[in-house]
Design a protein around this motif. Structure first.
Motif, PDB file in Angstrom:
ATOM      1  N   LEU A 244      41.048  36.718  34.769  1.00  0.00           N
ATOM      2  CA  LEU A 244      39.913  36.541  33.879  1.00  0.00           C
ATOM      3  C   LEU A 244      40.002  35.187  33.173  1.00  0.00           C
ATOM      4  O   LEU A 244      41.104  34.699  32.885  1.00  0.00           O
TER       5      LEU A 244
ATOM      6  N   SER B 280      45.991  47.076  41.659  1.00  0.00           N
ATOM      7  CA  SER B 280      45.310  45.794  41.854  1.00  0.00           C
ATOM      8  C   SER B 280      45.564  44.883  40.660  1.00  0.00           C
ATOM      9  O   SER B 280      46.239  45.275  39.702  1.00  0.00           O
TER      10      SER B 280
ATOM     11  N   HIS C 139      38.527  36.631  39.612  1.00  0.00           N
ATOM     12  CA  HIS C 139      39.085  37.066  40.890  1.00  0.00           C
ATOM     13  C   HIS C 139      39.624  38.486  40.760  1.00  0.00           C
ATOM     14  O   HIS C 139      40.164  38.859  39.722  1.00  0.00           O
ATOM     15  N   GLU C 140      39.448  39.254  41.818  1.00  0.00           N
ATOM     16  CA  GLU C 140      39.991  40.618  41.881  1.00  0.00           C
ATOM     17  C   GLU C 140      40.673  40.794  43.222  1.00  0.00           C
ATOM     18  O   GLU C 140      40.134  40.391  44.260  1.00  0.00           O
ATOM     19  N   ASN C 141      41.863  41.364  43.207  1.00  0.00           N
ATOM     20  CA  ASN C 141      42.606  41.522  44.447  1.00  0.00           C
ATOM     21  C   ASN C 141      43.293  42.878  44.477  1.00  0.00           C
ATOM     22  O   ASN C 141      43.881  43.304  43.478  1.00  0.00           O
TER      23      ASN C 141
ATOM     24  N   VAL D   3      35.329  37.609  34.790  1.00  0.00           N
ATOM     25  CA  VAL D   3      36.206  37.959  35.913  1.00  0.00           C
ATOM     26  C   VAL D   3      36.088  36.873  36.979  1.00  0.00           C
ATOM     27  O   VAL D   3      35.022  36.644  37.534  1.00  0.00           O
TER      28      VAL D   3
ATOM     29  N   TYR E  16      43.518  41.513  38.266  1.00  0.00           N
ATOM     30  CA  TYR E  16      42.301  40.766  37.969  1.00  0.00           C
ATOM     31  C   TYR E  16      42.682  39.474  37.254  1.00  0.00           C
ATOM     32  O   TYR E  16      43.584  39.473  36.416  1.00  0.00           O
TER      33      TYR E  16
END
Length: 334
Positions: free
Chosen positions: A45, A41, A75-77, A73, A43
């Motif tokens: 930041l 994944s 966005h996380e994908n 943070v 991230y």
């Protein structure tokens, strides 16, 4: 390798330790955004520069994990990044599924599906193209409008006036893309103004409760499902005339029966009986005639529909003088 530490450049003071297995790191030119890529994944930041400087200037001690909230943070994908670059606040990357994507404000947009593994070289703003190279050293460029990136970046920064100045430079075919971005930011009114696809504009109008705009679109598209959806919303909003118009366009005879009977509209029920009979909706037609007290017409409708047993029961209960006639028809039918 299960964490990464960030230090300030001047005095090598620990800014923050982040517990993540890092495969690669991509800094934006502004130094305020960073993408951390792991094996599974990535991230995005935001670096809170002022908070960190304020902490160091205060002389407060820094614990072993650094300055709290130094990074936020954004966005996380769950995608594995192969290569990536920043253009302003826009992160462009290709993933292990051979897709060329870009991410602005947490919204990921797929630009192209690649047919082989490729690696990002860079972005040329004057050409609005991003360039990639494959293992055979073939260089390929793909269009990514700089005006589109700038617009989304300005919206993310809250500078809507400048964003609106850039909007006219974005081609019409990209306006739905912009509208989806605005919707994801909760700016549904703005998305409705910019969107060009009728289906999408209809959904936005429904979300906003802008029933007149939704009606205009439904008239343009002439979709039965849209008329029904709009009619249901108009009914729940108490806009009965609009609900009636929508139900007529959608040929929602059951809905019209409910509306007219609730309003005590005998003329409407009478017209609906004729319409239902023409459309072969005999159940609705029967209910209309029965509510109007037109029992002989109810009986005739049952006979014409070849529902003789029901006609016999109706005659026995409400029209005794017709019983012998209907029973004779029943015997003949047997």
């Amino acid at each position: 390798n299960d964490f990464i530490c960030f230090y300030d450049w001047a005095e090598c003071r620990l800014i923050q330790q982040i517990d993540v297995t890092v495969k690669n790191l991509y800094w934006a030119e502004s130094g305020d955004l960073v993408a951390i890529a792991s094996d599974t994944s990535f991230y995005i930041l935001k670096y809170n520069r002022e908070l960190v400087f304020s902490h160091f200037d205060s002389g407060r001690p820094t614990d072993e994990e650094g300055v709290e909230d130094a990074f936020e943070v954004r966005h996380e994908n769950d995608e594995r990044i192969r290569t990536g670059i920043w253009v302003g606040d826009c992160f462009i990357y290709n993933n292990s599924s051979w897709k060329l994507n870009y991410c602005v404000g947490g919204e990921v947009t797929t630009m192209y599906h690649l047919d082989r593994p490729m690696y990002l070289l860079g972005y040329m703003a004057n050409q609005s193209r991003v360039y990639l190279v494959d293992k055979e050293f073939n260089v390929i460029g793909y269009t990514l409008l700089l005006s589109l990136i700038e617009y989304k970046t300005l919206v993310m920064r809250g500078d809507l006036d400048k964003a609106n100045e850039i909007l006219p430079t974005i081609p019409k075919e990209q306006h739905n893309n912009v509208a989806h971005f605005l919707e994801s930011r909760g700016m549904i009114e703005d998305a409705l103004e910019i969107a060009t696809d009728p289906d999408y504009r209809f959904e936005l109008a429904i979300q906003l409760g802008r029933l007149e705009i939704a009606k205009e679109i439904a008239e343009e598209v002439q979709s039965e499902s849209k008329w029904k959806q709009l009619g249901d919303l108009a009914m729940s909003s108490g806009k009965l005339q609009l609900a009636e118009d929508c139900m007529k366009y959608a040929m929602d005879l059951s809905g019209l029966l409910l509306l007219y009977s609730s309003l005590g509209d005998a003329e409407g029920v009478s017209k609906l009986a004729c319409l239902a009979k023409e459309q072969g909706k005999n159940n609705v037609a029967f209910m209309c005639l029965f509510m109007l007290g037109r029992l002989e017409d109810c009986l005739q409708l049952l006979v014409e529909s070849n529902r003789i047993p029901e006609a016999a029961l109706l005659a026995r209960s409400y029209l005794p003088s017709k019983v012998s006639e209907i029973v004779a028809l029943w015997r003949k039918d047997l």
